[in-house]
Design an enzyme around this catalytic site. Structure first.
Site, PDB file in Angstrom:
ATOM      1  N   HIS A 251      26.260  13.439  13.907  1.00  0.00           N
ATOM      2  CA  HIS A 251      25.321  12.593  14.657  1.00  0.00           C
ATOM      3  C   HIS A 251      25.713  12.474  16.129  1.00  0.00           C
ATOM      4  CE1 HIS A 251      28.198   9.234  13.655  1.00  0.00           C
ATOM      5  NE2 HIS A 251      27.894   8.899  14.893  1.00  0.00           N
ATOM      6  N   ASP A 296      27.984  14.266   7.501  1.00  0.00           N
ATOM      7  CA  ASP A 296      28.131  13.921   8.920  1.00  0.00           C
ATOM      8  C   ASP A 296      29.372  14.598   9.502  1.00  0.00           C
ATOM      9  OD1 ASP A 296      27.644  12.763  11.337  1.00  0.00           O
ATOM     10  OD2 ASP A 296      28.360  10.759  10.777  1.00  0.00           O
ATOM     11  N   SER A 393      32.589   6.927  17.109  1.00  0.00           N
ATOM     12  CA  SER A 393      32.046   7.862  16.129  1.00  0.00           C
ATOM     13  C   SER A 393      32.603   9.261  16.362  1.00  0.00           C
ATOM     14  CB  SER A 393      30.521   7.910  16.229  1.00  0.00           C
ATOM     15  OG  SER A 393      29.935   6.874  15.515  1.00  0.00           O
TER      16      SER A 393
END
Length: 454
Positions: A251, A296, A393
């Site tokens: 992402h 992910d 992230s």
């Protein structure tokens, strides 16, 4: 006449007693000026008082029967008596491989775990990777009734067949500075840190930050990479895998059309010292689902290779079995990043690091309002006000084993920020080892090893 003489002598003797007493004995107050003595616990009717271990056996020497009267329990008496007589034979932790030591008089007894025997539990009945990783420092493979050890890339197997020896100065997973400088403070660091994750809306949020982390000193998080957008702002993290490959979250790749990578920095505000690395290509897993953050994972390929140093070292890539059976059964993992330090605040200029415990899968699934897929795992605390949220992230979840640091997860998503009962959700790297190796093998330039000095 004789009886009368005897009576006179007795009367004379009795008459002289008060004078003798006054000459020989001193009054109490006066005597205390000359006789200074520390009072003991012994006093009138002591035998009628309840037993006291300090009075009976420390201030004075006691017998085993006296100790038994105090403890009123044979097992407790034996345990005390064995130490009282000649010290604790178990103080040096003589029992190996998780054996339990029981002190005796002049000896000790080890109770061994299954598959171990010997006075100190030092002998394996049969070798198995299920027991202490088969004594292997890195990877263990069962071979008939034996085990075979092997090592991560840039290590060789030691002469003992178990240890792994680094072949270069910058072998993967080495963290020399952290081990030398902060080894003594590590237990406090481990016990005091925490991470859970943030939800901005009704969907899992990919924006992760670290709150209340410790500053990561130069060289203590050498595998950390940071992703910058076109304006030079931090928006994600990553993990160095090799001179030209950085592991991150899928992402993250969707968040910016322009990505630069910085490594070896602990203060991202010092723009004059940071060196921007250009991205050549990004490989996003074809099964990545943005709505759920399943699969992910992505790999960034750099145009120019990273120059390794004491402050820039890749994390080691584990085997799937080693990650699942050994690494993810450790108590703690380590996450790091430049994310926000408080909800709604700015990203951190300094690199933060947090140690967080693994959370069992059942608890993980019960805690979440969203599906935890087989490609995810949870880590963190459920109550402490320390967190991981926006900006981190794609960053590393690292697990150390025998002084080697392996990549075990990718910071992915979460619900709430320091929200009670919620944990951080991470991409489970062990599920993607073949995919990672395939990408790196397929696109590896011939000059990578020499330039990166693996």
């Amino acid at each position: 006449m004789a009886p009368q003489l005897l009576l006179c002598l007795i009367l004379t003797f009795l008459w002289s007693l008060p004078e003798a007493e006054s000459n020989v004995f001193l009054k109490s107050k006066e005597a205390n000026r000359f006789l200074q003595r520390t009072k003991r616990s012994n006093s009138l009717f002591e035998e009628f008082r309840p037993g006291n271990i300090e009075r009976e056996c420390i201030e004075e020497k006691c017998s085993k029967e006296e100790a038994r009267e105090i403890f009123k329990d044979n097992e407790k008496t034996e345990a005390f008596w064995n130490v009282y007589v000649d010290g604790d034979q178990c103080s040096s932790n003589p029992c190996h491989y998780g054996g339990t030591c029981k002190d005796g008089i002049g000896s000790y007894t080890c109770t061994c775990l299954p598959n171990y025997e010997g006075k100190n539990c030092e002998h394996l009945l049969f070798k198995s990777c299920r027991f202490f990783n088969g004594n292997c420092w890195h990877f263990c493979k069962p071979v008939q009734n034996d085990t075979q050890c092997s090592c991560a890339e840039s290590y060789r197997l030691g002469d003992d067949g178990h240890s792994c020896v680094a072949e270069g100065d910058f072998s993967c997973g080495r963290n020399i500075k952290a081990r030398n400088k902060r080894e003594a403070s590590l237990p406090d660091f481990v016990q005091s840190q925490n991470a859970t994750l943030l939800k901005k809306s009704d969907n899992p949020s990919p924006d992760i930050r670290i709150i209340n982390g410790m500053d990561c000193k130069l060289g203590e998080c050498p595998w950390q990479a940071v992703l910058l957008d076109k304006e030079g702002d931090v928006f994600c993290g990553g993990t160095i895998l090799s001179p030209i490959y950085v592991l991150t979250a899928a992402h993250c790749i969707t968040q910016s059309k322009h990505i630069s990578v910085v490594v070896g920095e602990i203060d991202i505000s010092r723009k004059e010292t940071r060196h921007l690395l250009s991205v050549d290509k990004a490989y996003v897993h074809t099964k990545f689902v943005l709505a759920t953050y399943d699969y992910d994972i992505a790999i960034i390929q750099l145009k120019t290779p990273i120059q390794f140093s004491e402050n820039v070292v890749p994390a080691c890539l584990p085997t799937a079995d080693f990650a699942n059976q050994v690494l993810m059964k450790q108590d703690f993992g380590i996450i790091s990043g430049f994310g926000h330090t408080r909800s709604g605040g700015q990203t951190s200029n300094t690199l933060k690091v947090v140690t967080i415990p693994y959370v069992d899968r059942h608890t993980c699934m019960l805690s979440s309002d969203f599906r935890i897929t087989p490609n995810m795992f949870c880590a963190g605390y459920d109550t402490l006000p320390r967190d991981a949220c926006q900006g981190d992230s794609g960053g590393p979840h690292i697990t150390a084993y025998r002084d080697t640091h392996f990549i075990t997860g990718i910071i992915s998503w979460g619900e709430g920020c320091a929200k009670k009962g919620k944990y951080g959700v991470y991409t489970k790297v062990s599920n993607f080892i073949p995919w990672i190796k395939a990408v790196m093998r397929k696109h590896q330039p011939s000059t990578e090893s020499s330039t990166g000095r693996l």
